[in-house]
Design an enzyme around this catalytic site. Sequence first.
Site, PDB file in Angstrom:
ATOM      1  N   ARG A 122       0.742  -1.172   0.060  1.00 37.06           N
ATOM      2  CA  ARG A 122      -0.009  -0.201  -0.174  1.00 37.06           C
ATOM      3  C   ARG A 122       0.988   1.361  -0.074  1.00 37.06           C
ATOM      4  NH1 ARG A 122      -3.928  -0.986   3.667  1.00 37.06           N
ATOM      5  NH2 ARG A 122      -5.109  -1.738   1.999  1.00 37.06           N
ATOM      6  N   TYR A 123       1.877   1.260   1.018  1.00 35.53           N
ATOM      7  CA  TYR A 123       2.891   2.602   1.015  1.00 35.53           C
ATOM      8  C   TYR A 123       3.837   2.281   0.054  1.00 35.53           C
ATOM      9  CZ  TYR A 123      -0.005   3.300   5.219  1.00 35.53           C
ATOM     10  OH  TYR A 123      -1.057   3.549   5.944  1.00 35.53           O
ATOM     11  N   ARG A 126       7.100   0.053   1.978  1.00 32.92           N
ATOM     12  CA  ARG A 126       7.129  -1.011   2.449  1.00 32.92           C
ATOM     13  C   ARG A 126       5.897  -1.948   2.220  1.00 32.92           C
ATOM     14  NH1 ARG A 126       5.879   3.949   4.297  1.00 32.92           N
ATOM     15  NH2 ARG A 126       4.105   4.438   5.617  1.00 32.92           N
ATOM     16  N   CYS A 135      -3.676 -17.506  15.113  1.00 29.11           N
ATOM     17  CA  CYS A 135      -3.356 -16.847  16.151  1.00 29.11           C
ATOM     18  C   CYS A 135      -3.569 -17.734  17.498  1.00 29.11           C
ATOM     19  CB  CYS A 135      -4.321 -15.642  16.637  1.00 29.11           C
ATOM     20  SG  CYS A 135      -3.960 -14.468  15.314  1.00 29.11           S
ATOM     21  N   CYS A 139      -8.790 -12.479  18.754  1.00 24.97           N
ATOM     22  CA  CYS A 139      -9.235 -11.328  19.267  1.00 24.97           C
ATOM     23  C   CYS A 139     -10.800 -11.094  18.807  1.00 24.97           C
ATOM     24  CB  CYS A 139      -8.487 -10.155  19.264  1.00 24.97           C
ATOM     25  SG  CYS A 139      -6.749 -10.478  19.873  1.00 24.97           S
ATOM     26  N   CYS A 142     -10.694  -8.293  16.135  1.00 22.19           N
ATOM     27  CA  CYS A 142      -9.706  -8.366  14.742  1.00 22.19           C
ATOM     28  C   CYS A 142     -10.388  -7.766  13.604  1.00 22.19           C
ATOM     29  CB  CYS A 142      -9.401  -9.972  14.722  1.00 22.19           C
ATOM     30  SG  CYS A 142      -8.282 -10.032  13.426  1.00 22.19           S
ATOM     31  N   ARG A 144      -9.172  -8.540  10.817  1.00 22.32           N
ATOM     32  CA  ARG A 144      -8.840  -9.623   9.881  1.00 22.32           C
ATOM     33  C   ARG A 144      -9.630 -10.911  10.023  1.00 22.32           C
ATOM     34  NH1 ARG A 144      -2.614  -8.712   9.784  1.00 22.32           N
ATOM     35  NH2 ARG A 144      -2.766  -6.812   8.517  1.00 22.32           N
ATOM     36  N   ASP A 303     -11.768  -0.355  13.465  1.00 25.79           N
ATOM     37  CA  ASP A 303     -11.969  -0.435  11.862  1.00 25.79           C
ATOM     38  C   ASP A 303     -13.204  -0.749  11.856  1.00 25.79           C
ATOM     39  OD1 ASP A 303      -9.315   0.012  11.259  1.00 25.79           O
ATOM     40  OD2 ASP A 303      -8.678  -2.135  11.073  1.00 25.79           O
ATOM     41  N   ASP A 340      -7.354   4.099  10.152  1.00 22.76           N
ATOM     42  CA  ASP A 340      -6.677   3.276   9.198  1.00 22.76           C
ATOM     43  C   ASP A 340      -7.858   3.385   7.887  1.00 22.76           C
ATOM     44  OD1 ASP A 340      -5.173   1.749   7.390  1.00 22.76           O
ATOM     45  OD2 ASP A 340      -4.803   0.246   9.030  1.00 22.76           O
ATOM     46  N   LYS A 347      -3.123   4.886   7.061  1.00 28.85           N
ATOM     47  CA  LYS A 347      -3.197   5.331   8.555  1.00 28.85           C
ATOM     48  C   LYS A 347      -3.288   7.002   8.320  1.00 28.85           C
ATOM     49  CE  LYS A 347      -0.764   1.449  10.238  1.00 28.85           C
ATOM     50  NZ  LYS A 347      -0.572   0.922   8.966  1.00 28.85           N
TER      51      LYS A 347
END
Length: 438
Positions: A122-123, A126, A135, A139, A142, A144, A303, A340, A347
């Site tokens: 995206r950037y 990076r 995981c 969570c 999350c 995702r 999000d 985000d 961000k």
Amino acid sequence: MSIYTPNQKSIAESIQPDSGMQDWKNWHWQLRRTIKDIKTFEEVLGISFTPEERRQLEMTAEKFPIAITPYYASLIDRENWRDDPVFRQAFPSVNELITENWEMSDPLSEDIDSPAECITHRYPDRVLFHVSNMCAMYCRHCTRKRKVGDRDFIPDRDTLEKGLAYIRKTPEVRDVLISGGDPLMLTDSAIEWILDELSAIEHVEVIRIGTRMPVVLPYRVTEELAELLGSYPNLWLNTHFNHPREITDSSAAALRRLTSAGVPLGNQSVLLAGVNDCPYIMKKLVQKLVSNRVRPYYLYQCDLSEGLSHFRTPVGKGIEIIEALRGHTSGFAVPVYVIDAPGGGGKIPVSPNYVVSWSTNKVILRNYEGVICSYKEPDSYEPVFCDRNCETCSLVLNVTGEENPAAIGIERLMADYDDKITLVPEDTERLRRRNDDG
């Protein structure tokens, strides 16, 4: 001598009566005994839901699975478990089945911005390298949820090689964030292979790992793992503490192993209603983090993922928290509050406004106390014209040999060497009229 806390002892004995502290601190033991259903959770915690609650929770778990390590479950306050911040992050809520019109399965458009398997780019300089979608704990907040827990999508080495191949052939990538799921769910040897492959790429200057293991399963951070991670001089590790109660003796010991091995640490928190949406709680969290040599990095607005509406706060709550931190505690303990942007915008920092006004030669500022002052700007500033040709630059900061990609976005509008004066969104009504007239 290490001993159980009362909660740990009760949970360990309910899971395995003959278990000892050595078992409890074995991360493999913890993973094998991960709590994955409501009935086990009730038995282990000694609590019970009504039949109707259980029915609704089962419906939630069918869509968004349960996975709670015994360690993290032991942090739940049994006397007030319904309002407990650990419980709310770990255990399903029927509210997760409420999907608002604006919620999305992939709100950050990570799949769209994926030029190769396992990669989100995206950037400019990076990439995000997805190496595991599993995981230690799922969570509830999350972003995702569409990937985590999907056992049919665990990248094998051939799949990871495709991501590595993209990084190798893309010289502008200088920073790789290894993410998932949780990368530390991989074996030490698998982690070492990935880090060796990335380290062998000449243009990769920085490697980062994003993990929640120090929070939900600190025993995964063994001396061997810490030594392995510390052997890579350009490696950083970001973890994910959301509440000061999560910083226990065990998690602090895990952080200490990493810092002693030379691994620099950061933390990314998510602002969650009913968990940490309180200036006092967030101040305690960031202060406990820095006392354990962890730099608060980001405070994320929650999000727009499916089923997270009950966790989201107004943006004003985040600004209130930053207002209560800036000037009221150490500056390096204040995270950057970001949204985000939905659709892959990246961000965007959001903060209180400290610039009150400005003129041609003064900027009017206010501090955390409300003190208003003026800052005098220079009357005779003569900027050096920049043509972005660093090799011929006469300044002492000459960076000969560095490649400078063309500026984009707002940076391009501000540049001396480019005659671009506007950024116009595609497909505006005005542009459509122009095309129609032409």
